[in-house]
Motif scaffolding. Structure first.
Motif, PDB file in Angstrom:
ATOM      1  N   ASP A   1      -1.206  -1.715  -4.348  1.00 54.88           N
ATOM      2  CA  ASP A   1      -0.529  -0.709  -3.551  1.00 54.88           C
ATOM      3  C   ASP A   1      -0.044  -1.363  -2.259  1.00 54.88           C
ATOM      4  OD1 ASP A   1      -2.785  -1.005  -1.949  1.00 54.88           O
ATOM      5  OD2 ASP A   1      -3.640   0.943  -2.455  1.00 54.88           O
ATOM      6  N   LYS A   2       0.625  -0.598  -1.418  1.00 55.22           N
ATOM      7  CA  LYS A   2       1.214  -1.164  -0.210  1.00 55.22           C
ATOM      8  C   LYS A   2       0.173  -1.827   0.683  1.00 55.22           C
ATOM      9  CE  LYS A   2       4.872  -0.922   0.867  1.00 55.22           C
ATOM     10  NZ  LYS A   2       5.989  -1.887   0.679  1.00 55.22           N
ATOM     11  N   ALA A   3      -0.971  -1.180   0.866  1.00 60.83           N
ATOM     12  CA  ALA A   3      -2.025  -1.763   1.700  1.00 60.83           C
ATOM     13  C   ALA A   3      -2.487  -3.099   1.123  1.00 60.83           C
ATOM     14  CB  ALA A   3      -3.202  -0.800   1.823  1.00 60.83           C
ATOM     15  N   GLY A   4      -2.631  -3.158  -0.198  1.00 63.85           N
ATOM     16  CA  GLY A   4      -3.063  -4.386  -0.840  1.00 63.85           C
ATOM     17  C   GLY A   4      -2.025  -5.495  -0.709  1.00 63.85           C
ATOM     18  N   GLN A   5      -0.751  -5.133  -0.780  1.00 66.91           N
ATOM     19  CA  GLN A   5       0.315  -6.117  -0.635  1.00 66.91           C
ATOM     20  C   GLN A   5       0.345  -6.700   0.774  1.00 66.91           C
ATOM     21  OE1 GLN A   5       3.727  -3.849  -1.827  1.00 66.91           O
ATOM     22  NE2 GLN A   5       3.002  -3.629  -3.931  1.00 66.91           N
ATOM     23  N   VAL A   6       0.141  -5.841   1.764  1.00 67.50           N
ATOM     24  CA  VAL A   6       0.096  -6.327   3.142  1.00 67.50           C
ATOM     25  C   VAL A   6      -1.112  -7.242   3.333  1.00 67.50           C
ATOM     26  CG1 VAL A   6      -0.218  -5.647   5.560  1.00 67.50           C
ATOM     27  CG2 VAL A   6       1.357  -4.369   4.096  1.00 67.50           C
ATOM     28  N   GLU A   7      -2.256  -6.847   2.778  1.00 70.49           N
ATOM     29  CA  GLU A   7      -3.457  -7.675   2.884  1.00 70.49           C
ATOM     30  C   GLU A   7      -3.229  -9.027   2.231  1.00 70.49           C
ATOM     31  OE1 GLU A   7      -6.925  -8.411   4.583  1.00 70.49           O
ATOM     32  OE2 GLU A   7      -5.953  -6.434   4.675  1.00 70.49           O
TER      33      GLU A   7
ATOM     34  N   ILE B   1       4.371 -18.190   9.583  1.00 68.17           N
ATOM     35  CA  ILE B   1       5.183 -17.237  10.342  1.00 68.17           C
ATOM     36  C   ILE B   1       6.170 -16.536   9.417  1.00 68.17           C
ATOM     37  CG2 ILE B   1       7.005 -17.085  12.084  1.00 68.17           C
ATOM     38  CD1 ILE B   1       5.494 -19.210  13.672  1.00 68.17           C
ATOM     39  N   VAL B   2       6.833 -17.312   8.563  1.00 65.63           N
ATOM     40  CA  VAL B   2       7.788 -16.734   7.616  1.00 65.63           C
ATOM     41  C   VAL B   2       7.096 -15.776   6.653  1.00 65.63           C
ATOM     42  CG1 VAL B   2       9.367 -17.261   5.721  1.00 65.63           C
ATOM     43  CG2 VAL B   2       9.386 -18.674   7.778  1.00 65.63           C
ATOM     44  N   THR B   3       5.920 -16.144   6.203  1.00 59.11           N
ATOM     45  CA  THR B   3       5.179 -15.323   5.237  1.00 59.11           C
ATOM     46  C   THR B   3       4.929 -13.920   5.779  1.00 59.11           C
ATOM     47  OG1 THR B   3       4.083 -17.255   4.290  1.00 59.11           O
ATOM     48  CG2 THR B   3       3.029 -15.130   3.925  1.00 59.11           C
ATOM     49  N   LEU B   4       4.690 -13.817   7.073  1.00 62.41           N
ATOM     50  CA  LEU B   4       4.351 -12.519   7.658  1.00 62.41           C
ATOM     51  C   LEU B   4       5.572 -11.661   7.949  1.00 62.41           C
ATOM     52  CD1 LEU B   4       1.490 -13.693   9.993  1.00 62.41           C
ATOM     53  CD2 LEU B   4       1.281 -12.110   8.079  1.00 62.41           C
TER      54      LEU B   4
ATOM     55  N   ALA C   1       6.933 -12.308  -3.753  1.00 64.48           N
ATOM     56  CA  ALA C   1       8.199 -11.941  -4.352  1.00 64.48           C
ATOM     57  C   ALA C   1       8.197 -10.453  -4.574  1.00 64.48           C
ATOM     58  CB  ALA C   1       8.380 -12.670  -5.664  1.00 64.48           C
ATOM     59  N   ASP C   2       9.271  -9.874  -4.279  1.00 60.23           N
ATOM     60  CA  ASP C   2       9.373  -8.400  -4.288  1.00 60.23           C
ATOM     61  C   ASP C   2       8.637  -7.797  -3.143  1.00 60.23           C
ATOM     62  OD1 ASP C   2       8.951  -8.352  -7.857  1.00 60.23           O
ATOM     63  OD2 ASP C   2      10.744  -8.640  -6.672  1.00 60.23           O
ATOM     64  N   GLY C   3       7.956  -8.607  -2.276  1.00 65.34           N
ATOM     65  CA  GLY C   3       7.190  -8.057  -1.160  1.00 65.34           C
ATOM     66  C   GLY C   3       8.088  -7.288  -0.247  1.00 65.34           C
ATOM     67  N   ASP C   4       9.342  -7.777  -0.064  1.00 66.09           N
ATOM     68  CA  ASP C   4      10.249  -7.067   0.837  1.00 66.09           C
ATOM     69  C   ASP C   4      10.809  -5.823   0.177  1.00 66.09           C
ATOM     70  OD1 ASP C   4      11.601 -10.095   2.328  1.00 66.09           O
ATOM     71  OD2 ASP C   4       9.744  -8.984   2.661  1.00 66.09           O
ATOM     72  N   GLU C   5      10.571  -5.674  -1.153  1.00 68.20           N
ATOM     73  CA  GLU C   5      11.057  -4.489  -1.822  1.00 68.20           C
ATOM     74  C   GLU C   5       9.913  -3.565  -2.161  1.00 68.20           C
ATOM     75  OE1 GLU C   5      14.382  -7.173  -4.187  1.00 68.20           O
ATOM     76  OE2 GLU C   5      13.058  -5.839  -5.245  1.00 68.20           O
ATOM     77  N   GLY C   6       8.717  -3.882  -1.638  1.00 68.67           N
ATOM     78  CA  GLY C   6       7.556  -3.030  -1.900  1.00 68.67           C
ATOM     79  C   GLY C   6       6.372  -3.836  -2.334  1.00 68.67           C
ATOM     80  N   VAL C   7       6.364  -5.194  -2.018  1.00 65.97           N
ATOM     81  CA  VAL C   7       5.226  -6.020  -2.414  1.00 65.97           C
ATOM     82  C   VAL C   7       4.413  -6.367  -1.215  1.00 65.97           C
ATOM     83  CG1 VAL C   7       4.542  -8.212  -3.395  1.00 65.97           C
ATOM     84  CG2 VAL C   7       6.484  -6.998  -4.334  1.00 65.97           C
ATOM     85  N   ARG C   8       3.209  -6.297  -1.344  1.00 66.93           N
ATOM     86  CA  ARG C   8       2.189  -6.889  -0.493  1.00 66.93           C
ATOM     87  C   ARG C   8       2.169  -6.393   0.912  1.00 66.93           C
ATOM     88  NH1 ARG C   8      -0.435 -11.284   1.213  1.00 66.93           N
ATOM     89  NH2 ARG C   8       0.466 -12.744   2.178  1.00 66.93           N
TER      90      ARG C   8
END
Length: 294
Positions: free
Chosen positions: A129-135, A154-157, A283-290
Motif C-alpha cells: 500500500d502507499k505507506a509501505g511504498q514510502v517505507e 537524494i534522488v531515491t527520495l 518503478a511505478d513509485g511515482d505512479e503509486g509505488v512505495r
C-alpha cells in the motif's frame, strides 16, 4: 514474566484475536496478554518487550501474529538476524507483503545494503500500500547512503509523496530524511527548508527536526548553574556572529530522535546507474509505488 492484573489480553486487535482462536482458550489468553505487553513496552523498554515476545513465541510459535511480534521486538533490540527470521516465518504463514520493507531494513542492519536494494526492486513492492511504498523508498535511500551513494539516495527520495502538501502519517519522516540527506550533501539552506517542513507535519514529535533546525540556526542548550543553586533551570543561548551568547526568547521544542539513515532527497542529477536503480527500486513509485532506518 509477570503481567499486571489490569492487562487482560482483550486490548489486542481484532485480527490478532481471531488468529488466536485456533488455540485453547486459556492458552490464547496467556498469549494475548504477552502480546499486549510487547506492544506496550516496545518503545519505552525494548528489552522487556523482547522478553515478553519470547514467552509468547514459546507458547504459540505457529501463530503468524506471534512471529511478527517477536520479529519487531528483536528488531527494536537490533537483533536483525533474529528479526529477519521471524518476519520471514510470519510472511510464509500469511503470504502477505506488509513486512517487506522492514525485512529489507534488517538486511541493512546486517550490513547487506545491496540485498536491501534488490528487495526494493522486487515485484513485492508493487503490492504494497502507499505507506509501505514510502517505507520502502526510505529503506532504499538508507541503503544508498550505506553504500556512500549520497546523490542516489537524494534522488531515491524524490517522489510525489515528498512534493505533496497533504500531510500523511509518513510525511514528517519522509521530509526529515530528505533534509538530512541534503545536509549530508552540504546543501544547508535546502536542508533547513525541509527540516522546517518536517516540523509542520510532525504533530506527534516523531522526529527531532526541531532540534536539527535549531542547530543549523546556531542555537545550543546549556545548563546554567549559578552559585549554590543546584536546581537552576536549563537556559537556552543563541550564538551570535561575534561568538558571544545571548538568551534566546523561546527554546526549541524537544523531539524524539529518529533514524536519520533513512536519508532525504532533493533535485540532484544522479549518475546513470543511480537513475536506473532508483527506477527499478521504486518503478511505478511515482505512479503509486512505495526504519522510520533512519
Amino acid at each position: 514474566m509477570p503481567i499486571p492484573d489490569d492487562v487482560t489480553g482483550d486490548e489486542i486487535d481484532q485480527d490478532v484475536r481471531q488468529e488466536l482462536q485456533s488455540l485453547p482458550k486459556g492458552l490464547a489468553e496467556d498469549v494475548a496478554r504477552n502480546l499486549v505487553m510487547v506492544a506496550k513496552l516496545i518503545d519505552e523498554d525494548p528489552e522487556q518487550a523482547y522478553g515478553y515476545s519470547k514467552v509468547a513465541l514459546r507458547l504459540a510459535s505457529r501463530v503468524a501474529a506471534v512471529r511478527e511480534a517477536a520479529g519487531f521486538a528483536a528488531y527494536a533490540n537490533q537483533k536483525y538476524s533474529e528479526a529477519l527470521a521471524e518476519f520471514r516465518a510470519a510472511r510464509r504463514m500469511t503470504g502477505g507483503v506488509e513486512l517487506w520493507p522492514v525485512m529489507a531494513d534488517c538486511e541493512r542492519g546486517l550490513g547487506r545494503p545491496e540485498k536491501a536494494l534488490d528487495m526494493a526492486g522486487a515485484p513485492e513492492v508493487h503490492k504494497l500500500d502507499k505507506a509501505g511504498q514510502v517505507e520502502m523508498r526510505l529503506v532504499a535511500a538508507g541503503a544508498r547512503r550505506d553504500m556512500g551513494q549520497l546523490d542516489a539516495a537524494i534522488v531515491t527520495l524524490q517522489s510525489p509523496e515528498l512534493a505533496s502538501s497533504s500531510v500523511q502519517p509518513w510525511t514528517a519522516r519522509l521530509r526529515y530524511a530528505y533534509g538530512d540527506a541534503l545536509l549530508a550533501a552540504g546543501r544547508e539552506d535546502e536542508a533547513r527548508e525541509w527540516f522546517a517542513k518536517a516540523i509542520e507535519a510532525d504533530k506527534d514529535g516523531s522526529t527531532d527536526a526541531s532540534d536539527r533546525l535549531a542547530e543549523l540556526d546556531g542555537v545550543e542548550f546549556v545548563d546554567a548553574l549559578e552559585g549554590d543553586e543546584a536546581e537552576a533551570e536549563p537556559q537556552v543561548t543563541e550564538s551570535t556572529e561575534s561568538g558571544q551568547s545571548v538568551d534566546a526568547a523561546e527554546p526549541a521544542p524537544a523531539a524524539v530522535d529518529v533514524d536519520a539513515d533513512a536519508g532525504v532527497a532533493d533535485d540532484v542529477d544522479a549518475d546513470a546507474d543511480a537513475d536506473a536503480d532508483v527506477d527499478a527500486d521504486v518503478a511505478d513509485g511515482d505512479e503509486g509505488v512505495r526504519r522510520d532506518k533512519d
